[in-house]
Structure formats: structure tokens, C-alpha cells
Design an enzyme around this catalytic site. Sequence first.
Site, PDB file in Angstrom:
ATOM      1  N   SER A 183      45.842 -56.187 -16.691  1.00  0.00           N
ATOM      2  CA  SER A 183      45.720 -57.842 -17.209  1.00  0.00           C
ATOM      3  C   SER A 183      44.857 -58.425 -17.540  1.00  0.00           C
ATOM      4  O   SER A 183      43.236 -57.386 -17.424  1.00  0.00           O
ATOM      5  CB  SER A 183      45.770 -58.167 -15.378  1.00  0.00           C
ATOM      6  OG  SER A 183      45.734 -59.251 -15.608  1.00  0.00           O
ATOM      7  N   TYR A 226      41.576 -57.290  -7.230  1.00  0.00           N
ATOM      8  CA  TYR A 226      42.362 -57.335  -8.797  1.00  0.00           C
ATOM      9  C   TYR A 226      41.613 -57.043  -9.256  1.00  0.00           C
ATOM     10  O   TYR A 226      42.476 -56.021 -10.035  1.00  0.00           O
ATOM     11  CB  TYR A 226      43.240 -58.582  -8.150  1.00  0.00           C
ATOM     12  CG  TYR A 226      44.683 -57.859  -9.412  1.00  0.00           C
ATOM     13  CD1 TYR A 226      46.221 -57.728  -9.105  1.00  0.00           C
ATOM     14  CD2 TYR A 226      44.485 -59.060 -10.695  1.00  0.00           C
ATOM     15  CE1 TYR A 226      47.279 -57.592 -10.032  1.00  0.00           C
ATOM     16  CE2 TYR A 226      46.506 -59.007 -11.594  1.00  0.00           C
ATOM     17  CZ  TYR A 226      46.883 -58.236 -11.456  1.00  0.00           C
ATOM     18  OH  TYR A 226      47.742 -58.018 -12.637  1.00  0.00           O
TER      19      TYR A 226
END
Length: 245
Positions: A142, A155
Site C-alpha cells: 500500500s 497498517y
Amino acid sequence: MTEEKQIVLVTGATKGIGLATAKRLAQNPNNLVVLNSHRELGEAEAAALKAEFANEVRIMTGDVADEADAQRMINDLVEEFGKIDVLVNNAGMTQDKLMTRMTEESFKAVVNTNLVGTFNMSKLALKVMQKKRSGVIINMSSIAGTHGNVGQANYSASKAGIVGLTKTTAQEGSLRGVRCNAIAPGMIKTDMTAKLSDKIVKQFEEKIPLHRFGTAENISQTVEFLIENDYMTGQVITVDGGLTI
């Protein structure tokens, strides 16, 4: 016949990017796509999911963060097909909160699913792929892993770890013909981004040079490209509409 097909396992494949990826890859009649779900699907739910595909697919239940579950899934594929040709590590989760308010449990939960899960599946698939000296592993990172993001310490850390894991897997895999690449999506229309307020969405759209969120299909196109291009390994491909330029 299934033994002639390319066996493709997509983790976290029941919705969003995983489902879009599975659908795209299943369009190729030479692929037999196996959809991983972390939970057991009911009979009707599984039938409805399979009905979304024109070609045959399989559904496999298992928690990628659980080493025993990961081993069982890979063992089942090898027992039935004798191989695994492509692994797409897409399974992931979020538990967003500012770092000063984030619990250790929340941090570990996200890292375990996103990073440890990717490690478990990659390690086990790599063993199988190296024996036949071919295979492709694609990991879902990501832009949060390459640039960080407020409220996503867990995350971002997990997705940054996937970048390092990808490059190491590529180096070790290349010794026996296995390639490994990663994709770093930006703002993509999924259940995750659907939770954002209209105000936040507008703010992001103003920052993105292409002035729109991407789609799960944009990511699935990149997965397909990385499978087919046999001279790419160890790379992280950013698909974010120019947000991180």
C-alpha cells in the site's frame, strides 16, 4: 483437465480487490483460480460467489495468519494438483487509530494478518514453486507502507514490511526461477474507503492528480500484468492516480 491448468491462489478473495483479481484471472481458461476466505462460507453464499464466475473456481477456507491453516491450504493444493503456480497475497485488515491511542493488541492483530499472513503463505508456496523451478508470488502492499498514513501505524508498518519481504522473496526465489513483486494501491474504491466521509473523499480527490479514486479492477489489471511479464521481480508497483508523485 485441471492438471493442465495454471493453479492460482488468491487470498482474501471474497470481496474488493481480491474478488476483482480472482474474476480477472479466472477469465483465462488456462487458469484454475482458488479463492481463499478466512471464514467458512454457507452453502448458499458459496454458490452465489461461484455463480459470479464464468469458469470453474474453488473456494478454500483458512486463516493466513495461522501457520497451521496456511500449511493445510498449501498441502491441500499440492495433494490435489501437485503444484501451485501463482500466489496472490491479498488478505488484509485494518484497525485504524492514532498511535497514542492504539493498543498493542490492535497493532499485533493487523501485523499478524497482513505481514505474518503474507510471510506464511509465501514461505510455504515458495517451497513448492522452487521444486518445479517456476512460480509467481504477488504481494499487496500500500502507499501507506511506502509513505505512512495518519491513524494507520499498524497498517503502515505491516505494508512496509511487505515491501522488504517482497524484495527478499524475489532474491531467494530467483535462485530457482520464482518471481515476486508487490503492488502498492492508493485510494481505491472498496469497502474500506466506503467508510470515508464525503468531505474526506473530496479532499483526497483534490490531491490526486487524476482527481478520482481507483477501482479494484485497476489493481487486478496490475496483478495480471505482473504474472505475465516474466522479466519483472522484486518490484513495487504503485497504482495511486499520481497521489504520491
